[in-house]
Design a protein around this motif. Structure first.
Motif, PDB file in Angstrom:
ATOM      1  N   TRP A 237      46.405 -21.905 -19.446  1.00 52.08           N
ATOM      2  CA  TRP A 237      45.890 -22.074 -20.797  1.00 52.08           C
ATOM      3  C   TRP A 237      46.933 -22.800 -21.630  1.00 52.08           C
ATOM      4  N   LYS A 241      45.493 -21.948 -26.815  1.00 54.43           N
ATOM      5  CA  LYS A 241      44.509 -21.061 -26.197  1.00 54.43           C
ATOM      6  C   LYS A 241      43.284 -21.807 -25.696  1.00 54.43           C
ATOM      7  N   GLN A 242      43.494 -23.033 -25.195  1.00 52.59           N
ATOM      8  CA  GLN A 242      42.424 -23.795 -24.560  1.00 52.59           C
ATOM      9  C   GLN A 242      42.620 -23.757 -23.050  1.00 52.59           C
TER      10      GLN A 242
END
Length: 416
Positions: A237, A241-242
């Protein structure tokens, strides 16, 4: 002191495994579990070692294999593997001695050819091996591939069928028949024994840590399996937070275009996956052109895959089919004496007839170069331009291409 080369016995198998690991630059540690798992599946009469004062310094083994050829028939092959020479004993002729003995025995058994996957390109040409198939791996940026991830599942987009999540046990049940169907459709496929299915699905001991993959099976609208995929994923990640996860395909077998398209769309549509590594595929795989934006697929590997050593020209050329009818006289040079001679090929879409010929040749080439042509991949015109084939009759190379080349390139998916 002379070096002894011979088949090993059961007590020497652990030392053989350690010497092999040394040759492949892996830790020279072999567990009792690995020995117990592998020994029952190893033909010691075809497992050679070279010894210097009792110490194993080179390894070599071979085993029976079936290799698919053009049109769906298969060839009896002598598969060569486990070839190493310890760094202390390089350039002493050990590989040459082991290879010569093994090929002579394969010829005596009546094998049509020998096969191997080469760790290094320059080694095996001198033994009469030529590259019969190539492989390509792509890395796909799925965020740029162009698929609309809001649409229904990938199978529905093809107008029928479905994809079901599965497990290793089901793949061991469904996979062998699918693999045999693929081999009947495409040249270059080597057979998979029950042992290979166990190893490939985690149902056997592994010297390296095993990561259980995800499995998915494509079934047509009648519920019949037409393909499957096995893949793993990392867990990454970004700082924002992708998800930036990569799916790595271990195995994808499809016997219909619909199954192949659906399975690739499935892998490229899994949530949180932003990148797909395809694993080793045929160079003419559907995948790049299947993407709305083929530039999203970048080639990360393109290399030789299956090397082929012809041991009997008629046994290799007669079982395959040909694009059209035609005749070609080949003068095949073989320094080792296994497959040399002049042969007349009478080809047709139903198959070939190969007989010794006294007539003047059309094409003159080495046995290693003929090996690059027999599964339909290489061009005789290109070999002539490279100086690796001689046209004794003008236009013979183009005629050879018309007969020998195939609309699909051969695909050898397994390393052995």
């Amino acid at each position: 002191m002379s070096l002894e080369v011979r088949a090993i016995d059961e007590t020497e198998f652990p030392a053989w495994l350690r010497a092999k690991r040394v040759g492949f630059l892996r830790p020279p540690v072999v567990s009792d579990e690995e020995v117990a798992d592998r020994l029952p599946h190893t033909d010691l009469s075809r497992t050679y070692g070279a010894f210097d004062r009792g110490r194993m310094v080179a390894t070599f083994l071979s085993f029976d294999q079936r290799l698919s050829t053009v049109g769906g028939a298969d060839l009896a092959a002598n598969a060569v593997s486990g070839v190493t020479v310890s760094p202390t004993h390089r350039r002493r002729g050990l590989l040459s001695r082991m290879m010569a003995e093994d090929l002579a025995l394969a010829k005596e058994r009546g094998d049509a050819c020998a096969t191997l996957i080469a760790a290094e390109y320059p080694i095996y040409g001198r033994f009469g091996f030529g590259v019969a198939s190539w492989t390509t791996e792509w890395a796909v940026d799925v965020t740029r591939a162009g698929f609309d991830r809001r649409r229904p599942g990938p199978a529905a987009e093809d107008g029928g069928g479905r994809i079901d999540l599965s497990d290793g046990a089901e793949i061991r049940k469904e996979g062998p028949a699918l693999h045999r169907r693929l081999a009947a459709q495409r040249a270059g496929v080597t057979d998979r024994t029950a042992r290979l299915w166990d190893v490939g699905t985690g149902n056997a001991h592994h010297a390296e840590p095993w990561t259980e993959p995800f499995y998915a099976v494509y079934r047509n609208d009648a519920g019949e399996a037409e393909g499957y995929v096995a893949y793993t994923s990392d867990d990454k990640w970004s700082d924002t937070k992708q998800p930036v996860n990569t799916a790595s395909v271990r195995d994808l077998v499809a016997v219909t275009p619909a199954a192949e398209r659906a399975l690739w769309r499935y892998v490229c549509s899994v949530d949180w996956i932003t990148r797909v590594r395809t694993g080793y595929r045929a160079p003419d795989d559907l995948l790049p052109l299947l993407l709305p934006d083929p530039r999203a697929a970048q080639v990360v590997t393109h290399a030789d895959m299956l090397w082929l050593r012809i041991l009997d020209v008629p046994k290799v050329l007669e079982p395959r089919t040909y694009a059209t009818e035609g005749t070609l006289v080949l003068d095949v040079r073989d320094g080792a004496g296994f497959a040399g001679g002049r042969f007349r090929l009478d080809a047709s879409p139903e198959g070939g007839a190969v007989t010794p010929a006294d007539a003047s040749p059309d094409l003159v080439l080495d046995v290693a170069d003929l090996a690059t042509l027999v599964l339909g991949d290489e061009s005789a015109v290109r070999l002539a331009a490279l100086g690796r084939a001689e046209e004794a009759v003008p236009g013979a190379a183009a005629r050879a291409d018309l007969l020998l080349r195939t609309s699909q390139r051969p695909w050898s998916m397994d390393i052995f």
